[in-house]
Design a protein around this motif. Structure first.
Motif, PDB file in Angstrom:
ATOM      1  N   MET A 199     -13.527  12.112  43.616  1.00 54.63           N
ATOM      2  CA  MET A 199     -12.632  11.888  44.379  1.00 54.63           C
ATOM      3  C   MET A 199     -11.435  11.679  43.930  1.00 54.63           C
ATOM      4  SD  MET A 199     -14.595   9.747  47.539  1.00 54.63           S
ATOM      5  CE  MET A 199     -13.060   9.410  48.132  1.00 54.63           C
ATOM      6  N   MET A 200     -11.421  10.793  42.884  1.00 55.74           N
ATOM      7  CA  MET A 200     -10.034  10.227  42.227  1.00 55.74           C
ATOM      8  C   MET A 200      -9.461  11.613  41.439  1.00 55.74           C
ATOM      9  SD  MET A 200      -8.150   7.647  41.611  1.00 55.74           S
ATOM     10  CE  MET A 200      -6.740   8.553  42.504  1.00 55.74           C
ATOM     11  N   SER A 201     -10.088  12.374  41.101  1.00 55.21           N
ATOM     12  CA  SER A 201      -9.397  13.721  40.349  1.00 55.21           C
ATOM     13  C   SER A 201      -8.971  14.643  41.267  1.00 55.21           C
ATOM     14  CB  SER A 201     -10.595  14.300  39.423  1.00 55.21           C
ATOM     15  OG  SER A 201     -11.872  14.760  40.182  1.00 55.21           O
ATOM     16  N   VAL A 205      -4.477  16.043  42.590  1.00 58.85           N
ATOM     17  CA  VAL A 205      -4.268  17.370  42.490  1.00 58.85           C
ATOM     18  C   VAL A 205      -4.000  17.728  43.739  1.00 58.85           C
ATOM     19  CG1 VAL A 205      -5.208  19.499  42.101  1.00 58.85           C
ATOM     20  CG2 VAL A 205      -5.641  17.597  40.457  1.00 58.85           C
ATOM     21  N   ARG A 206      -4.777  17.349  44.913  1.00 56.31           N
ATOM     22  CA  ARG A 206      -4.664  17.549  46.228  1.00 56.31           C
ATOM     23  C   ARG A 206      -3.402  17.283  46.550  1.00 56.31           C
ATOM     24  NH1 ARG A 206      -8.767  15.712  48.515  1.00 56.31           N
ATOM     25  NH2 ARG A 206      -7.787  13.489  48.976  1.00 56.31           N
ATOM     26  N   GLU A 207      -2.726  16.131  46.280  1.00 55.41           N
ATOM     27  CA  GLU A 207      -1.385  15.747  46.540  1.00 55.41           C
ATOM     28  C   GLU A 207      -0.244  16.716  46.066  1.00 55.41           C
ATOM     29  OE1 GLU A 207       0.462  12.223  47.412  1.00 55.41           O
ATOM     30  OE2 GLU A 207      -1.451  11.056  47.557  1.00 55.41           O
ATOM     31  N   ALA A 286      -6.342  19.326  35.245  1.00 56.34           N
ATOM     32  CA  ALA A 286      -6.882  20.223  36.262  1.00 56.34           C
ATOM     33  C   ALA A 286      -5.493  20.855  36.833  1.00 56.34           C
ATOM     34  CB  ALA A 286      -7.626  19.637  37.234  1.00 56.34           C
ATOM     35  N   GLN A 287      -5.566  22.163  37.120  1.00 56.76           N
ATOM     36  CA  GLN A 287      -4.652  22.820  37.928  1.00 56.76           C
ATOM     37  C   GLN A 287      -4.630  22.780  39.271  1.00 56.76           C
ATOM     38  OE1 GLN A 287      -2.041  23.968  36.017  1.00 56.76           O
ATOM     39  NE2 GLN A 287      -2.758  22.967  34.158  1.00 56.76           N
ATOM     40  N   ASN A 288      -5.978  22.769  39.915  1.00 56.50           N
ATOM     41  CA  ASN A 288      -6.351  22.779  41.258  1.00 56.50           C
ATOM     42  C   ASN A 288      -7.462  21.995  41.513  1.00 56.50           C
ATOM     43  OD1 ASN A 288      -8.559  24.473  40.723  1.00 56.50           O
ATOM     44  ND2 ASN A 288      -7.017  26.101  40.504  1.00 56.50           N
ATOM     45  N   GLN A 289      -7.835  21.780  42.672  1.00 56.58           N
ATOM     46  CA  GLN A 289      -9.237  21.083  43.194  1.00 56.58           C
ATOM     47  C   GLN A 289     -10.347  21.531  42.777  1.00 56.58           C
ATOM     48  OE1 GLN A 289      -9.020  19.341  47.409  1.00 56.58           O
ATOM     49  NE2 GLN A 289      -7.209  20.508  47.515  1.00 56.58           N
ATOM     50  N   THR A 290     -10.397  22.829  42.659  1.00 56.47           N
ATOM     51  CA  THR A 290     -11.784  23.562  42.027  1.00 56.47           C
ATOM     52  C   THR A 290     -11.866  23.206  40.533  1.00 56.47           C
ATOM     53  OG1 THR A 290     -11.512  25.329  43.630  1.00 56.47           O
ATOM     54  CG2 THR A 290     -12.786  25.692  41.545  1.00 56.47           C
TER      55      THR A 290
END
Length: 377
Positions: A199-201, A205-207, A286-290
């Motif tokens: 969740m934290m990671s 990235v989502r923001e 990470a570059q994105n949520q995936t």
């Protein structure tokens, strides 16, 4: 530190967490589901193994031995075979885990005072079942041998002396080998690892993907204040999960809680923050949520397998044991089992606590540095 600024950002993070109703429901439901599944399903004391018997003796002695095997609850005789080939076919097909073959002269050898052999075929593709069957068969065979010798000497009028060495074994903390008592403290650390790191990671990235992170970075707030405010809601989420886990462990699995609950909750703080710091570090790469989710899984799997949750650390090669000590869950599992099952105090877990505190200092500091390099222009 500007407290008004911090308070505003903390409120903002709480609102953002509460808006995602589905994720919040999963987080709260996960401890209940995981504990019930693992607590009831995982059992290292394997009993009721499906057994096929080929009794070529067909005597009272062989029937007594079969009764002793079934009375132990380790072996459930599902079929009496007519040949060794039929026994082998049942074990090979998986219909039975154990095959037992009595020789034709089993009773004659016993009555004549000669050693006799009983063949026990075990399907060792499942090592837990195989170990359980092996240990039970050997123990029952030894006890039955002692019983036969005692009866023989008694008929001859010879007094059978007691054992030369009386091994009086005392089992502490879990005398009945209740697997759930051992599993539940480990599952609590596993749940926090699964939820908090992932969740934290993904939260940061989502923001970044939504563009709201840039809006926060243009404010006068310092980076460490921003990250501190972001993890506070998840600290509360972690404590909710731990509370649910403790309730289920005590009232569903009758797990004892022998130590100080206040101390346990206090030391849980170090593990929660350590896990969140690791999540922040993942988000910096990470570059994105995936990618964030994939990297979380890459970290979570070895941390669980090398933490002592599944396999004892003492049984691992030195290199993997040192690798397991790089994950915070290793120290938290020791803390939880020491306090919950043994009733230990801080004097027994201060090294693990100090390790978690050092982990937080290093990881959070590194996260702030990496966050600046990644997101701050």
């Amino acid at each position: 530190m500007n407290w008004d600024r911090m308070r505003a950002l903390i409120v903002k993070e709480f609102i953002q967490v509460m808006r995602d109703k589905i994720t919040l429901a999963i987080i709260l439901f996960m401890p209940l589901a995981q504990l019930l599944i693992f607590g009831f399903a995982i059992n290292t004391d394997i009993k009721h193994l499906k057994t096929v018997v080929f009794d070529q003796s067909r005597t009272q002695e062989s029937r007594e031995m079969i009764n002793s095997l079934t009375a132990s609850n380790y072996f459930d005789v599902i079929k009496f075979a007519a040949s060794v080939r039929e026994v082998n076919e049942n074990v090979e097909s998986g219909r039975a885990k154990v095959g037992i073959v009595f020789p034709p002269d089993y009773a004659r050898d016993i009555q004549g005072g000669r050693q006799t052999s009983v063949q026990v075929i075990v399907d060792a593709t499942d090592n837990l079942s195989a170990s359980s069957a092996l240990s039970a068969a050997q123990t029952i065979g030894m006890l039955k041998s002692q019983e036969i010798l005692a009866e023989k000497f008694s008929r001859l009028g010879i007094r059978v002396p007691g054992q030369a060495i009386d091994m009086r074994i005392r089992l502490w903390y879990n005398p009945d080998f209740v697997t759930s008592w051992y599993i539940v403290p480990g599952i609590m650390g596993l749940l926090l690892t699964l939820t908090l790191i992932s969740m934290m990671s993904m939260a940061i990235v989502r923001e970044s993907e939504q563009g709201t992170l840039e809006q926060l970075l243009v404010t006068p707030m310092k980076i460490w204040e921003l990250l501190t405010a972001k993890i506070i809601p998840y600290i509360i989420v972690g404590y909710v999960q731990i509370f649910i886990s403790i309730v289920i462990g005590i009232f569903v699995f009758n797990m004892p809680f022998l130590g100080s609950m206040t101390l346990f909750y206090a030391l849980t703080f170090f593990y929660v923050v350590a896990s969140l710091s690791l999540g922040i570090m993942i988000s910096c790469f990470a570059q994105n949520q995936t990618q964030a989710l994939q990297m979380s899984v890459f970290i979570i799997l070895p941390s669980v397998l090398l933490s002592g949750f599944v396999f004892p650390l003492e049984s691992m090669p030195a290199g993997f044991r040192y690798l397991g000590e790089c994950f915070p869950i290793t120290y938290y599992i020791n803390i939880s089992r020491q306090i919950i099952l043994k009733g230990g105090g801080l004097e027994y877990v201060w090294r693990d606590t100090l390790a978690l505190a050092a982990y937080i200092a290093v990881m959070f500091t590194a996260s702030v540095v990496m966050f600046k390099r990644r997101f701050v222009p």
